[in-house]
Design an enzyme around this catalytic site. Structure first.
Site, PDB file in Angstrom:
ATOM      1  N   GLU A  39      -1.922 -78.658 -69.230  1.00  0.00           N
ATOM      2  CA  GLU A  39      -1.597 -78.106 -67.907  1.00  0.00           C
ATOM      3  C   GLU A  39      -1.769 -76.589 -67.929  1.00  0.00           C
ATOM      4  O   GLU A  39      -1.361 -75.920 -68.897  1.00  0.00           O
ATOM      5  CB  GLU A  39      -0.147 -78.495 -67.576  1.00  0.00           C
ATOM      6  CG  GLU A  39       0.056 -79.073 -66.212  1.00  0.00           C
ATOM      7  CD  GLU A  39      -0.795 -80.312 -65.887  1.00  0.00           C
ATOM      8  OE1 GLU A  39      -1.916 -80.143 -65.383  1.00  0.00           O
ATOM      9  OE2 GLU A  39      -0.306 -81.437 -66.115  1.00  0.00           O
ATOM     10  N   GLY A  95       0.876 -83.417 -51.874  1.00  0.00           N
ATOM     11  CA  GLY A  95       1.818 -82.489 -52.512  1.00  0.00           C
ATOM     12  C   GLY A  95       2.600 -83.091 -53.663  1.00  0.00           C
ATOM     13  O   GLY A  95       3.665 -82.619 -54.020  1.00  0.00           O
ATOM     14  N   ALA A  96       2.069 -84.163 -54.254  1.00  0.00           N
ATOM     15  CA  ALA A  96       2.786 -84.812 -55.352  1.00  0.00           C
ATOM     16  C   ALA A  96       2.210 -84.423 -56.706  1.00  0.00           C
ATOM     17  O   ALA A  96       2.627 -84.913 -57.743  1.00  0.00           O
ATOM     18  CB  ALA A  96       2.734 -86.328 -55.181  1.00  0.00           C
ATOM     19  N   SER A 104      -3.427 -84.224 -56.676  1.00  0.00           N
ATOM     20  CA  SER A 104      -4.699 -83.642 -56.224  1.00  0.00           C
ATOM     21  C   SER A 104      -5.335 -84.344 -55.045  1.00  0.00           C
ATOM     22  O   SER A 104      -6.519 -84.689 -55.072  1.00  0.00           O
ATOM     23  CB  SER A 104      -5.699 -83.597 -57.378  1.00  0.00           C
ATOM     24  OG  SER A 104      -5.268 -82.694 -58.302  1.00  0.00           O
ATOM     25  N   SER A 105      -4.557 -84.532 -54.002  1.00  0.00           N
ATOM     26  CA  SER A 105      -5.154 -85.114 -52.799  1.00  0.00           C
ATOM     27  C   SER A 105      -6.212 -84.169 -52.227  1.00  0.00           C
ATOM     28  O   SER A 105      -7.217 -84.628 -51.682  1.00  0.00           O
ATOM     29  CB  SER A 105      -4.072 -85.402 -51.754  1.00  0.00           C
ATOM     30  OG  SER A 105      -3.314 -84.246 -51.508  1.00  0.00           O
ATOM     31  N   ASP A 142      -9.100 -80.637 -61.434  1.00  0.00           N
ATOM     32  CA  ASP A 142      -8.857 -81.664 -60.423  1.00  0.00           C
ATOM     33  C   ASP A 142     -10.168 -82.174 -59.831  1.00  0.00           C
ATOM     34  O   ASP A 142     -10.390 -83.380 -59.701  1.00  0.00           O
ATOM     35  CB  ASP A 142      -7.986 -81.114 -59.292  1.00  0.00           C
ATOM     36  CG  ASP A 142      -6.680 -80.542 -59.800  1.00  0.00           C
ATOM     37  OD1 ASP A 142      -6.357 -80.780 -60.982  1.00  0.00           O
ATOM     38  OD2 ASP A 142      -5.992 -79.850 -59.036  1.00  0.00           O
TER      39      ASP A 142
HETATM   40  C1  GLA Z   1      -3.451 -77.561 -60.169  1.00  0.00           C
HETATM   41  C2  GLA Z   1      -4.818 -76.890 -60.185  1.00  0.00           C
HETATM   42  C3  GLA Z   1      -5.582 -77.209 -61.462  1.00  0.00           C
HETATM   43  C4  GLA Z   1      -4.737 -76.949 -62.699  1.00  0.00           C
HETATM   44  C5  GLA Z   1      -3.350 -77.572 -62.550  1.00  0.00           C
HETATM   45  C6  GLA Z   1      -2.434 -77.191 -63.684  1.00  0.00           C
HETATM   46  O1  GLA Z   1      -3.587 -78.944 -60.105  1.00  0.00           O
HETATM   47  O2  GLA Z   1      -5.584 -77.298 -59.079  1.00  0.00           O
HETATM   48  O3  GLA Z   1      -6.789 -76.488 -61.519  1.00  0.00           O
HETATM   49  O4  GLA Z   1      -4.659 -75.589 -62.977  1.00  0.00           O
HETATM   50  O5  GLA Z   1      -2.735 -77.213 -61.336  1.00  0.00           O
HETATM   51  O6  GLA Z   1      -2.884 -77.705 -64.868  1.00  0.00           O
END
Ligand code: GLA
Length: 379
Positions: A33, A121-122, A125-126, A172
């Protein structure tokens, strides 16, 4: 009505015709992350929750959009307009069109209706799913699929940067475009080299617990975290923290803020954890995978400071239930925890998490069992 029927009903109602269907997926990330924008490694996979769009060229220079999930809200914009439209959902599509055009690709007017089952918003990555769904579709409809998949992912990422105010990394959009059923991918975010790992941990299941605490990445501390990392990298004379070592970081400790130090320390540790988890997964050492997940959570909470009370609570509940691994997933500030759970423990864990969370915060978390699926595609 399933998603496809819902999208088609809205499309037909507004445009009285039939288009072509596309979908792209949300993602999970097992570990890694806030490493993507530091040129490090991540370990994501696409999931069986998607954004789906029905699209048809309309012979004009206008894009006409229906957002089914926002009560069939309607928005249109011209392809030569400079300013992004108001509704945030339309900005994503606007951005994708513009980013394709900037790269010399073609976009003509089209009609579209879209909807999704990726929770908003969960931390799933919608928005990346929406971007890659349209990037994939417009490549197919207007560019004979000549834009390669790497560029499709970058089109989504640039959309976030230039039209949505989020300086995100590539994870994402990459996962959403390159996702492969049953596989996670170890992605080197600097070279974009990626390797698929079959993901079938015998005896275990991945469970997401959605705190339903909403986060908004735009204008949020997310961009500040990235800025911290960039400051430290610059201080070290490096392009990104990818090549930094703990020794180098400790050597400049007195010259950077305590906050920047903690942010960078987390990134260096997380970088190593991703590689360790990839190896552990192949060897079937799920206890190691799980331990690393807990370490990531602790780092995200204490050093990177992107957790919140509710997510720390869910992490504690997981540990008390004997869950193998648990951590906050995605950018942070709300959203989900991802949990690696022994099959026989799954139901007890889920019941306990729901009960204890509801007692404490007055609402139940949502539970999703993860199914690793394909990314962007025509249906
Ligand atoms: C969000 C961002 C990603 C990544 C994550 C954290 O999802 O869109 O690019 O940085 O946070 O790992």
């Amino acid at each position: 009505m399933d998603l496809k029927e819902k999208v088609h009903a809205a499309f037909e109602q507004r445009f009285a015709t039939e288009g072509k269907l596309y979908a792209s997926a949300g993602r999970i990330n097992l570990i890694g992350e806030h490493t993507d924008y530091n040129g490090g490694f991540v370990f994501p996979g696409a999931i069986d929750k998607v954004i789906m769009a029905e699209i048809k060229p309309n012979g004009t220079d206008k894009v006409r959009l229906v957002s089914v999930d926002f009560d069939n809200a309607y928005c249109e914009f011209g392809l030569r307009e400079e300013d992004a439209p108001e509704p945030s959902w339309a900005r994503y599509v606007f951005g994708v069109c513009r980013e394709i055009q900037k790269r010399g690709g073609k976009v003509h007017g089209f009609d579209a209706a879209f909807a999704g089952d990726v929770p908003n918003g969960a931390g799933l990555s919608s928005s990346a799913a929406l971007e890659s769904c349209f990037a994939f579709a417009l490549n197919d409809l207007f560019n004979d699929n000549t834009i390669d998949k790497f560029e499709l992912a970058k089109i989504g990422q640039s959309t976030e940067h230039n039209y949505c105010g989020v300086n995100c990394g590539i994870m994402d959009q990459f996962a959403s475009v390159f996702g492969k059923k049953g596989h996670l991918m170890r992605l080197d975010c600097r070279s974009l080299e990626h390797e698929y790992y079959p993901f079938n941990p015998e005896g275990y299941t991945l469970v997401l617990v959605d705190s339903r605490v909403k986060h908004e990445l735009a204008d949020s501390p997310y961009n500040k975290r990235r800025a911290s990392c960039e400051r430290v990298a610059a201080k070290l004379g490096l392009e990104t923290l990818r090549d930094a070592t703990h020794e180098q970081l400790n050597a400049i400790k007195g010259e950077i803020t305590a906050e920047d130090y903690l942010r960078a320390k987390f990134v260096l540790e997380e970088k190593d954890r991703v590689l360790a988890v990839c190896d552990a997964l192949v060897a079937g050492y799920y206890d190691t995978v799980g331990r690393k997940m807990y370490e990531t959570h602790a780092g995200l909470s204490k050093d990177y400071e992107v957790s919140c009370e509710e997510l720390d609570f869910l992490n504690d509940v997981a540990r008390e239930c004997g869950v193998t691994g648990s951590r906050i997933m995605g950018g942070g500030f709300g959203g989900c925890t991802i949990n690696l759970v022994k099959n026989e423990l799954r139901d007890t864990f889920v019941a306990t998490a729901i009960k204890r969370f509801a007692e404490r915060y007055g609402h139940e978390p949502k539970i999703y069992d993860v199914v690793i699926s394909d990314g962007a595609r025509a249906l």
